[in-house]
Design an enzyme around this catalytic site. Sequence first.
Site: not given
Length: 1238
Positions: A464, A466, A786
């Site tokens: 990912d 972020t 996440d």
Amino acid sequence: MVEANHDGEFGCTLKDLRSLMELRGAEALGKIEESYGDIQGLCNRLKSSPIDGLSGQPADIENRKTVFGQNFIPPKKPKTFLQLVWEALQDVTLIILEVAAVVSLALSFYKPPDAEREHCGKAAGGVEDENESEAGWIEGAAILLSVICVVLVTAFNDWSKEKQFRGLQSRIEQEQKFTVVRGGQIIQIPVAEIVVGDIAQIKYGDLLPADGVLIQGNDLKIDESSLTGESDHVKKTQEKDPMLLSGTHVMEGSAKMVVTAVGVNSQTGIIFTLLGGGEDDDDDEEEKKKEKEEKKKQKKNKKQDGSVENRKKAKAQDGAAMEMQPLNSDEGAEAEEKKKANLPKKEKSVLQGKLTKLAVQIGKAGLVMSAITVIILVVLFVVDTFWIQNLPWVKECTPVYIQFFVKFFIIGVTVLVVAVPEGLPLAVTISLAYSVKKMMKDNNLVRHLDACETMGNATAICSDKTGTLTMNRMTVVQAYVAEKHYKKVPEPENIPSSTLDVLILGIAVNCAYTTKIMPPEKEGGLPRQVGNKTECALLGFCNDLKRDYQAIRNEIPEEKLYKVYTFNSVRKSMSTVLKMADGSYRMFSKGASEILLKKCYKILTANGELKVFRPRDRDDMVKKVIEPMASEGLRTICLGYRDFPASEGEPDWDNENDILTGLTCICVVGIEDPVRTEVPDAIRKCQRAGITVRMVTGDNINTARAIATKCGILQPGDDFLCLEGKEFNRRIRNEKGEIEQERIDKIWPKLRVLARSSPTDKHTLVKGIIDSTVAEQRQVVAVTGDGTNDGPALKKADVGFAMGIAGTDVAKEASDIILTDDNFSSIVKAVMWGRNVYDSISKFLQFQLTVNVVAVIVAFTGACITQDSPLKAVQMLWVNLIMDTFASLALATEPPTEALLLRKPYGRNKPLISRTMMKNILGHGVYQLIIIFTLLFAGEKIFDIDSGRNAPLHAPPSEHYTIVFNTFVMMQLFNEINARKIHGERNVFDGIFKNPIFCSIVFSTFVIQIVIVQFGGKPFSCVSLTIDQWLWCTFLGFGSLLWGQVISSIPTSRLKFLKTAGHGTQKEEIPDEELEELEDMDEIDHAERELRRGQILWFRGLNRIQTQIRVVNAFRSSISLYEGLEKPESRTSIHNFMTHPEFRIEDSEPHIPLIDDTDAEDDAPTKRNSANPSNTTPTPPSPCPSPTITAAPTTPVSPSPNQNNNAVENSNHLLPEGPKSGTPSAPGSPLHSLETSL
């Protein structure tokens, strides 16, 4: 109320609440109205306030815990130490040893009368000393003692492993926190602290920790599949279905609930109690939940107090039937385990596969050696006694003879014990457990042991953006407001006050109320961001504009929001509706700028008025504002609003498309999420280690590209792809919209950035890379995630990393490793540890195999030549202990070095034992054998001592054999230092003091050895040695270090003849039928096939004779030609054993010999001939095909993954001169065999 008083003064009992939670939907609402009036009434009975929550006073909390129970499910009892000891005793070799020792003990107490002693042959006589013969029991006792040692060590290791695992479990549980309201304050408490009556705040991505009733919710949708098995998301509202159940996942929206059941009384808890306590393995929870899905349908009948009140008879029986299945827990659990073993979720880890195969092969070789040893000893003894000395068998001598046979048997068993590397599984466990413990310090919380080792083989990481690559600390750095693009946050004076008011109001109410900016923890630090980071950036923007968002929130509490459309991955925007005083509605929206700007039809101008916003203006804005922001790596968010006048009446809120349109754009902000400082370096390391890093993000493509360049995922001038989700989907799907693997294969090798991707895109990409066959070896993919929506990708990947801080519970459930600091550089640490595990195992193997080879050969030849093993049983067991247990401890705990990241991943087909290691094993083996045989056959002359060879039965231990034993152990000790390096490095002492465990083990082994030799006496068959003898032994041992240097000078490339062992296999080398069989297995093994090849050569002679005899018999007998060929009895047992080299340890299902199997074996000898190099005559087509041929095609029917039916196909591929046909023509026909044997 009166009777409730004894129940802790609450207005409802545990029983009432449990019966309430068993209802769903309308039934539940009816029950709440009937019993409590409404939800407010329920809160009052539980002495809780929907606004302020519980008081939070310790006395009250304790009271609630005693009345309604605590929120934790008691785990299943761990195995006790004694149970583990009992399990360790089940080891076959140990049982054989124990039996032998007991027999030997019993016999040692029998003394034949002296008179007859002489008649029993030379070997029996010659015991001069009385008390010597009385010490005969010592050997048996010593064997038993050493067995006890081995068992205790094994049990202790298992026990400590179990304990570590429990610690890990509890740590995972403690880390899970949940937001509740206590005393009007929003606080986070550990899940175990939640009590009945708590007001919990739930949001997107949570895993509900307890049962509850909804008080107030925004657009709440829940995935109840873990309880009901229905995959559709259930919408929860106060009017229709307010019941929230533990163990279910919040898929979108946010809400407040009052907790009504915790721990064993919650829905998940009830299931666990039925399963007989919690499971020790956290991912069993999921399995068990799934297992209960069907049972859940009858959940309504499952009150454990057994009250029959509203139960219908039929339902009750149905429920009972359902209950009975899980209750016979042992069998149920085993069946489950079996099922689980077959689940295709994760294949057996690469390393385990290779190791099991290797261990089986070594064990088989050992078995053969020990059997031969025993046979030779017995034959020599019998020939010597009854033939050469010409003695009759006398009844009185029987015990003496039996004693000899027992002694021979014990020697055979010890050869076997030394040959079987039971230290292998131990080494793996120790190495993994040690790594897991240390990885905690590197912020990796490992949930599944084998993930750690798989990580060492990783070839691709899909990360990912972020929070993993960036700091996840968002700040607004640019804004376009009132028709002006500000490169830094504007001064409030520059913005018209009407625009500013709308902007601040919109930000304050349209960010989740759980998101807030807190004062910094330390003086002068940055303010703390709590909740969603993008929203934090907007709230921070308010503060930068010198306005206070909290004042507005106090004025409009969450209860007063008229409707909330929460953010989800489909909408990519969030909206909140306020009802104004005059009856009109105002909706504020925020979301990705390219999505929201399409919905904007007006914009606020420089003086705060509305102006029409046309598509042309929009394109202008995209070019002039949004693209420049994105190219600097900013995430652009658009804020807008819309008024619904009172005159139009209330709009239809469920029709989202009509609602979310006709917006007025207030402003566009650029939010920066700075790249973490350590990430570029970590990514460079990954690329150097041969791991491709790909970035998968929901951001737009320009932002993604800018950040990928900053991180070093994209290097300027490289030819790589950056795709958006839509484009990616267009390229991988055919006309019908189906995904095609060939199309993915065209894209993934060059793809580096996938932007604006949906969770399904991520899953598709991961699956595509894993299933791809383009690269020379299967890719091993790690994925970070996440969000709740990352669950499928995390599960599909070989290793799933979940974020410990930002990650949702759902993501953590699906992952293998949790990154406690959400940092990409921790992944690099995981790779390092994974590779280290692999290397540790190889080091141990290199050491172990050297000892095995030497000890077996010494025992074998010694026994054959001197009729007595030079290394006694007890000594062998001690050597075994050094090799297996201590060495695995010492070598498995080497700390990793940065150098591990300088090589490419090994991949699935790399053999465990490389050429270099093979060279070391054979080289050191040769050195040790030369030394030992020299000492054995010339030692008495060199040291000028009595020869220890040909000693009678209970002879005292000799100096000669003690020196042999001592030198042997010394050589192992020094070779252990050699084994620290496996890639042919010269400096074996490199970093040795960084590993205190290694040093202390080598040192303590040395000390114990001194004690054994000097004071071991009779039990260890040792005599104390003089100083110079000790020095010689040590010097000869030290020689192996010098010899190691010699070996590493020989270039491996010269030694072409060295075979590698213990690999996975490439597909191409295996014939099709075999591949079909192997579908259920994970890897195929070369060494297995090498072994086969040897067998084929070895048994070719035997087969020829057999075949000829059979053919002759067949012709002789008047019965059918083929009769002799088909009789399974006509196989010899040893052949039988060798054509079945599969004592598969890891078979998931017991192997039932099918008829098919006997057929195959019968067929094997004849088939093999057809593959002879000598078979130069072309095989004539058989006149009438024999029925046995059917074995090959029917193979896949057999449930066991046995490969032995295909002996032929193998030999074809292994013997270069063999005929290359798929299956030789009718190998079963007698004519054919005749042809061959001629």
